[in-house]
Design a protein around this motif. Structure first.
Motif, PDB file in Angstrom:
ATOM      1  N   UNK A  55      54.762 -85.409 102.987  1.00 33.26           N
ATOM      2  CA  UNK A  55      54.343 -86.452 102.043  1.00 33.26           C
ATOM      3  C   UNK A  55      54.810 -86.103 100.633  1.00 33.26           C
ATOM      4  N   UNK A  56      54.659 -84.841 100.259  1.00 34.84           N
ATOM      5  CA  UNK A  56      55.118 -84.411  98.934  1.00 34.84           C
ATOM      6  C   UNK A  56      56.624 -84.647  98.791  1.00 34.84           C
ATOM      7  N   UNK A  57      57.367 -84.268  99.817  1.00 40.15           N
ATOM      8  CA  UNK A  57      58.828 -84.381  99.747  1.00 40.15           C
ATOM      9  C   UNK A  57      59.298 -85.828  99.855  1.00 40.15           C
ATOM     10  N   UNK A  58      58.394 -86.744 100.246  1.00 37.02           N
ATOM     11  CA  UNK A  58      58.774 -88.150 100.348  1.00 37.02           C
ATOM     12  C   UNK A  58      57.996 -89.025  99.363  1.00 37.02           C
ATOM     13  N   UNK A  59      57.603 -88.376  98.265  1.00 35.60           N
ATOM     14  CA  UNK A  59      57.095 -89.107  97.092  1.00 35.60           C
ATOM     15  C   UNK A  59      55.807 -89.879  97.271  1.00 35.60           C
ATOM     16  N   UNK A  60      54.849 -89.305  98.001  1.00 36.30           N
ATOM     17  CA  UNK A  60      53.509 -89.871  97.995  1.00 36.30           C
ATOM     18  C   UNK A  60      52.495 -88.744  97.782  1.00 36.30           C
ATOM     19  N   UNK A  61      51.304 -89.147  97.345  1.00 38.67           N
ATOM     20  CA  UNK A  61      50.217 -88.192  97.180  1.00 38.67           C
ATOM     21  C   UNK A  61      49.529 -88.035  98.538  1.00 38.67           C
ATOM     22  N   UNK A  62      49.537 -86.817  99.087  1.00 37.96           N
ATOM     23  CA  UNK A  62      49.025 -86.590 100.437  1.00 37.96           C
ATOM     24  C   UNK A  62      47.579 -86.122 100.457  1.00 37.96           C
ATOM     25  N   UNK A  63      46.814 -86.663 101.418  1.00 37.29           N
ATOM     26  CA  UNK A  63      45.410 -86.240 101.614  1.00 37.29           C
ATOM     27  C   UNK A  63      45.203 -85.970 103.096  1.00 37.29           C
ATOM     28  N   UNK A  64      44.091 -85.243 103.418  1.00 39.64           N
ATOM     29  CA  UNK A  64      43.894 -84.905 104.837  1.00 39.64           C
ATOM     30  C   UNK A  64      42.444 -85.030 105.259  1.00 39.64           C
ATOM     31  N   UNK A  65      42.254 -85.433 106.517  1.00 40.80           N
ATOM     32  CA  UNK A  65      40.957 -85.329 107.194  1.00 40.80           C
ATOM     33  C   UNK A  65      41.257 -84.509 108.451  1.00 40.80           C
ATOM     34  N   UNK A  66      40.689 -83.315 108.533  1.00 39.13           N
ATOM     35  CA  UNK A  66      41.076 -82.381 109.594  1.00 39.13           C
ATOM     36  C   UNK A  66      40.210 -82.569 110.840  1.00 39.13           C
ATOM     37  N   UNK A  67      40.866 -82.734 111.980  1.00 35.18           N
ATOM     38  CA  UNK A  67      40.157 -82.954 113.248  1.00 35.18           C
ATOM     39  C   UNK A  67      39.865 -81.646 113.976  1.00 35.18           C
ATOM     40  N   UNK A  68      40.721 -80.650 113.765  1.00 40.19           N
ATOM     41  CA  UNK A  68      40.564 -79.367 114.461  1.00 40.19           C
ATOM     42  C   UNK A  68      41.380 -78.298 113.756  1.00 40.19           C
ATOM     43  N   UNK A  69      40.905 -77.066 113.883  1.00 38.26           N
ATOM     44  CA  UNK A  69      41.725 -75.932 113.445  1.00 38.26           C
ATOM     45  C   UNK A  69      42.429 -75.409 114.684  1.00 38.26           C
ATOM     46  N   UNK A  70      43.697 -75.070 114.565  1.00 47.60           N
ATOM     47  CA  UNK A  70      44.327 -74.360 115.681  1.00 47.60           C
ATOM     48  C   UNK A  70      44.787 -73.006 115.165  1.00 47.60           C
ATOM     49  N   UNK A  71      44.668 -71.997 116.036  1.00 48.50           N
ATOM     50  CA  UNK A  71      45.297 -70.707 115.771  1.00 48.50           C
ATOM     51  C   UNK A  71      46.609 -70.779 116.540  1.00 48.50           C
ATOM     52  N   UNK A  72      47.702 -70.899 115.828  1.00 51.00           N
ATOM     53  CA  UNK A  72      48.989 -71.017 116.524  1.00 51.00           C
ATOM     54  C   UNK A  72      50.107 -70.460 115.676  1.00 51.00           C
ATOM     55  N   UNK A  73      51.184 -70.109 116.357  1.00 52.52           N
ATOM     56  CA  UNK A  73      52.393 -69.707 115.647  1.00 52.52           C
ATOM     57  C   UNK A  73      53.592 -70.272 116.399  1.00 52.52           C
ATOM     58  N   UNK A  74      54.757 -69.737 116.128  1.00 59.99           N
ATOM     59  CA  UNK A  74      55.964 -70.330 116.716  1.00 59.99           C
ATOM     60  C   UNK A  74      56.044 -70.067 118.220  1.00 59.99           C
ATOM     61  N   UNK A  75      55.163 -69.189 118.720  1.00 58.05           N
ATOM     62  CA  UNK A  75      55.211 -68.875 120.153  1.00 58.05           C
ATOM     63  C   UNK A  75      54.141 -69.591 120.970  1.00 58.05           C
ATOM     64  N   UNK A  76      53.083 -70.058 120.327  1.00 60.30           N
ATOM     65  CA  UNK A  76      52.074 -70.763 121.107  1.00 60.30           C
ATOM     66  C   UNK A  76      50.764 -70.933 120.376  1.00 60.30           C
ATOM     67  N   UNK A  77      49.836 -71.600 121.066  1.00 65.28           N
ATOM     68  CA  UNK A  77      48.503 -71.876 120.527  1.00 65.28           C
ATOM     69  C   UNK A  77      47.525 -70.922 121.209  1.00 65.28           C
ATOM     70  N   UNK A  78      46.755 -70.151 120.415  1.00 65.14           N
ATOM     71  CA  UNK A  78      45.805 -69.213 121.037  1.00 65.14           C
ATOM     72  C   UNK A  78      44.354 -69.669 120.884  1.00 65.14           C
TER      73      UNK A  78
END
Ligand SMILES: Nc1ncnc2c1ncn2[C@@H]1O[C@H](COP(=O)(O)OP(=O)(O)OP(=O)(O)O)[C@@H](O)[C@H]1O
Ligand SMILES: Cc1ncc(CO)c(N)n1
Length: 261
Positions: free
Chosen positions: A25-48
């Motif tokens: 959103x920042x890189x495409x010229x809008x002001x970004x906001x969030x409502x978070x549904x879940x936290x994930x513990x993840x990296x490039x190899x998977x979700x733990x």
């Protein structure tokens, strides 16, 4: 400045989910906001790990956003339970949200399940009918349309089924195709291909989140759907072409490729 809201899960590795959405959103010229549904513990190899918020806490986030900085567009990503989907559907109707981009996130690029099975029917009943545009990848379109999607003709058929069933535009993404990276828009009984150069880059973590947030950003800025898709696809292509290479698995894109001097 126009504004955009993402309703999605957090990705601790920063390449997908809320983090990808806000960067996009920042890189495409809008002001970004969030409502978070879940936290994930993840990296490039998977979700733990996945920790969902309660429907009450999602409700509080949505009330906070909609009653203060009203979003010009909304992107919905990972929502894993029927209760959370119902909360979102109710609130988007109540607050008369517009420009709703629904990315029906089911499986991470790394292969992890990001939705409970019973949530798929809640998604169909609650969110698809209010979508301006739905952005499934090939496996998600196959699940939602109930048919195998193995070639371009199948992509057209599945997108048509979904568009007719839910009364929304459908952008069926071709990233999982072996041969191309063309995305198919089906809308108002017509289809159009958005052709993309297939880039030989193994790091595609978060491409879907990035595309849907970029579409929402351009809709928020007042562009029509086809123009928004074209701009969004160009943005994702540029971010893939940048060849960022982080982590030992399926790495993220450079969301700032068009932004940093
Ligand atoms: N190798 C590639 N080269 C160019 N474009 C690509 C490539 N892979 C994906 N894309 C594009 O990225 C966008 C996202 O498509 P994709 O089908 O990968 O979504 P997705 O599976 O939901 O993504 P993810 O689950 O990784 O977030 C589409 O516009 C698609 O055409
Ligand atoms: C939080 C989150 N949302 C979506 C995806 C799909 O890329 C992911 N890997 N993680």
């Amino acid at each position: 400045m126009k504004t955009s809201l993402t309703i999605a899960g957090s990705d601790s590795s920063g390449g997908a989910g809320i983090q990808a959405d806000i960067k996009t959103m920042l890189a495409n010229n809008v002001y970004g906001m969030s409502a978070i549904t879940a936290l994930t513990a993840q990296n490039t190899m998977g979700v733990t790990g996945i920790m969902e918020v309660t429907p009450e806490f999602l409700q509080q986030q949505l009330d906070s956003v909609f009653t203060d900085i009203y979003p010009d567009a909304v992107k919905i990503g990972m929502v894993s339970s029927p209760q959370l989907i119902e909360t979102i559907a109710e609130n988007l109707s109540k607050y008369e949200a517009k420009n709703i981009v629904v990315d029906p996130v089911m499986i991470a690029t790394s292969g992890a399940d990001l939705i409970q099975e019973e949530a798929v029917s809640a998604l169909k009943e609650g969110l698809l009918p209010i979508a301006t545009v739905l952005t499934p990848n090939i496996p998600e379109a196959a699940v939602l349309a109930g048919m195998p999607v193995n070639n371009d003709d199948d992509m057209i058929e599945a997108a048509k089924i979904l568009s007719n069933a839910y009364g929304c535009a459908v952008l069926l993404k071709g990233g999982h195709s072996k041969t191309h990276a063309n995305d198919l828009l089906y809308s108002n009984d017509q289809y159009r291909w958005f052709k993309g150069e297939r880039i030989d880059n193994p790091n595609t973590h978060g491409t879907g989140c990035t595309l849907s947030s970029a579409i929402a950003s351009h809709l928020a800025n007042g562009h029509d759907l086809e123009t928004s898709i074209k701009f969004a696809k160009d943005y994702v292509t540029g971010a893939l072409r940048d060849m960022l290479d982080l982590g030992s698995g399926d790495g993220p894109l450079n969301h700032g490729w068009n932004y940093n001097a």
